[in-house]
Motif scaffolding. Structure first.
Motif, PDB file in Angstrom:
ATOM      1  N   ASP A  52      -6.547   5.237  -1.286  1.00  0.00           N
ATOM      2  CA  ASP A  52      -6.536   3.769  -1.217  1.00  0.00           C
ATOM      3  C   ASP A  52      -7.834   3.172  -1.749  1.00  0.00           C
ATOM      4  O   ASP A  52      -7.824   2.154  -2.435  1.00  0.00           O
ATOM      5  CB  ASP A  52      -6.298   3.305   0.219  1.00  0.00           C
ATOM      6  CG  ASP A  52      -4.893   3.641   0.710  1.00  0.00           C
ATOM      7  OD1 ASP A  52      -3.995   3.857  -0.139  1.00  0.00           O
ATOM      8  OD2 ASP A  52      -4.703   3.715   1.933  1.00  0.00           O
ATOM      9  N   LYS A  53      -8.957   3.818  -1.444  1.00  0.00           N
ATOM     10  CA  LYS A  53     -10.257   3.346  -1.928  1.00  0.00           C
ATOM     11  C   LYS A  53     -10.306   3.361  -3.453  1.00  0.00           C
ATOM     12  O   LYS A  53     -10.729   2.386  -4.083  1.00  0.00           O
ATOM     13  CB  LYS A  53     -11.360   4.246  -1.353  1.00  0.00           C
ATOM     14  CG  LYS A  53     -12.732   4.007  -1.914  1.00  0.00           C
ATOM     15  CD  LYS A  53     -13.693   5.045  -1.352  1.00  0.00           C
ATOM     16  CE  LYS A  53     -14.978   5.081  -2.125  1.00  0.00           C
ATOM     17  NZ  LYS A  53     -15.879   6.128  -1.659  1.00  0.00           N
ATOM     18  N   GLN A  86      -5.588  10.061   2.487  1.00  0.00           N
ATOM     19  CA  GLN A  86      -5.004   8.804   2.041  1.00  0.00           C
ATOM     20  C   GLN A  86      -6.026   7.673   1.948  1.00  0.00           C
ATOM     21  O   GLN A  86      -5.936   6.820   1.069  1.00  0.00           O
ATOM     22  CB  GLN A  86      -3.862   8.401   2.996  1.00  0.00           C
ATOM     23  CG  GLN A  86      -3.111   7.175   2.541  1.00  0.00           C
ATOM     24  CD  GLN A  86      -2.416   7.378   1.220  1.00  0.00           C
ATOM     25  OE1 GLN A  86      -1.803   8.422   0.998  1.00  0.00           O
ATOM     26  NE2 GLN A  86      -2.495   6.416   0.329  1.00  0.00           N
ATOM     27  N   GLU A  87      -7.032   7.674   2.841  1.00  0.00           N
ATOM     28  CA  GLU A  87      -8.034   6.609   2.783  1.00  0.00           C
ATOM     29  C   GLU A  87      -8.792   6.632   1.461  1.00  0.00           C
ATOM     30  O   GLU A  87      -9.082   5.590   0.883  1.00  0.00           O
ATOM     31  CB  GLU A  87      -9.027   6.720   3.951  1.00  0.00           C
ATOM     32  CG  GLU A  87      -8.439   6.317   5.288  1.00  0.00           C
ATOM     33  CD  GLU A  87      -7.757   7.488   5.983  1.00  0.00           C
ATOM     34  OE1 GLU A  87      -8.064   8.657   5.644  1.00  0.00           O
ATOM     35  OE2 GLU A  87      -6.897   7.229   6.844  1.00  0.00           O
ATOM     36  N   LYS A 126       0.922   5.910   4.441  1.00  0.00           N
ATOM     37  CA  LYS A 126      -0.153   6.675   5.067  1.00  0.00           C
ATOM     38  C   LYS A 126       0.357   8.057   5.461  1.00  0.00           C
ATOM     39  O   LYS A 126       1.452   8.220   5.953  1.00  0.00           O
ATOM     40  CB  LYS A 126      -0.670   5.966   6.329  1.00  0.00           C
ATOM     41  CG  LYS A 126      -1.178   4.568   6.073  1.00  0.00           C
ATOM     42  CD  LYS A 126      -2.578   4.601   5.586  1.00  0.00           C
ATOM     43  CE  LYS A 126      -3.099   3.185   5.467  1.00  0.00           C
ATOM     44  NZ  LYS A 126      -4.074   3.028   4.459  1.00  0.00           N
ATOM     45  N   SER A 167       0.857  -1.186   0.000  1.00  0.00           N
ATOM     46  CA  SER A 167       0.000   0.000   0.000  1.00  0.00           C
ATOM     47  C   SER A 167       0.889   1.231   0.000  1.00  0.00           C
ATOM     48  O   SER A 167       2.040   1.179   0.412  1.00  0.00           O
ATOM     49  CB  SER A 167      -0.920   0.000   1.222  1.00  0.00           C
ATOM     50  OG  SER A 167      -0.152   0.037   2.396  1.00  0.00           O
TER      51      SER A 167
END
Length: 130
Positions: free
Chosen positions: A74-75, A70-71, A18, A15
């Motif tokens: 990532d989504k 960041q979420e 973050k 990933s």
């Protein structure tokens, strides 16, 4: 998770790092085959998916999307992974809003500037809220 293919042919899944909640741009660069009708259909479906998912076309085969933190990046990377065509090359680049603002638009012809995506005629069709 994103699958990286290194120059030596090895693949790795990881990933992106973050960071705090701030605006990030997710840029997608792709090169898809379009020689057969099936390949053209798959490339068109991928482009339409990007547009429906909130990306805007910056150039042919270059799309960008603004994400809040960041979420969200990532989504949307996960959504992108779920829509990968069977053939072709797709790259994703994550940059901060500050880095994006430093981008320079270089035009070689005065006529291109009048009709380009940043022309006053085309700017009225876009609405960005920050």
């Amino acid at each position: 998770m994103v699958r990286f293919i290194w120059g030596n042919g090895k693949t790795e899944r990881q990933s992106m790092p973050k960071t705090g909640a701030r605006f990030m741009w997710l840029m997608v660069f792709f090169d898809l085959p379009v020689k057969t009708p099936v390949e053209r259909r798959n490339a068109t479906r991928f482009r339409k998916f990007l547009l429906r998912d909130g990306y805007c076309m910056m150039q042919y085969s270059v799309y960008a999307r603004l994400c809040n933190g960041q979420e969200r990046v990532d989504k949307h990377l996960g959504r992108l992974e779920g829509r990968l065509p069977s053939r072709g090359s797709i790259r994703a680049l994550q940059i901060t809003d500050r880095q994006y603002k430093r981008m320079k638009l270089l035009l070689g012809n005065e006529n291109d500037e009048k009709n380009g995506p940043d022309s006053p005629k085309n700017k009225a069709n876009q609405l960005f809220l920050f």
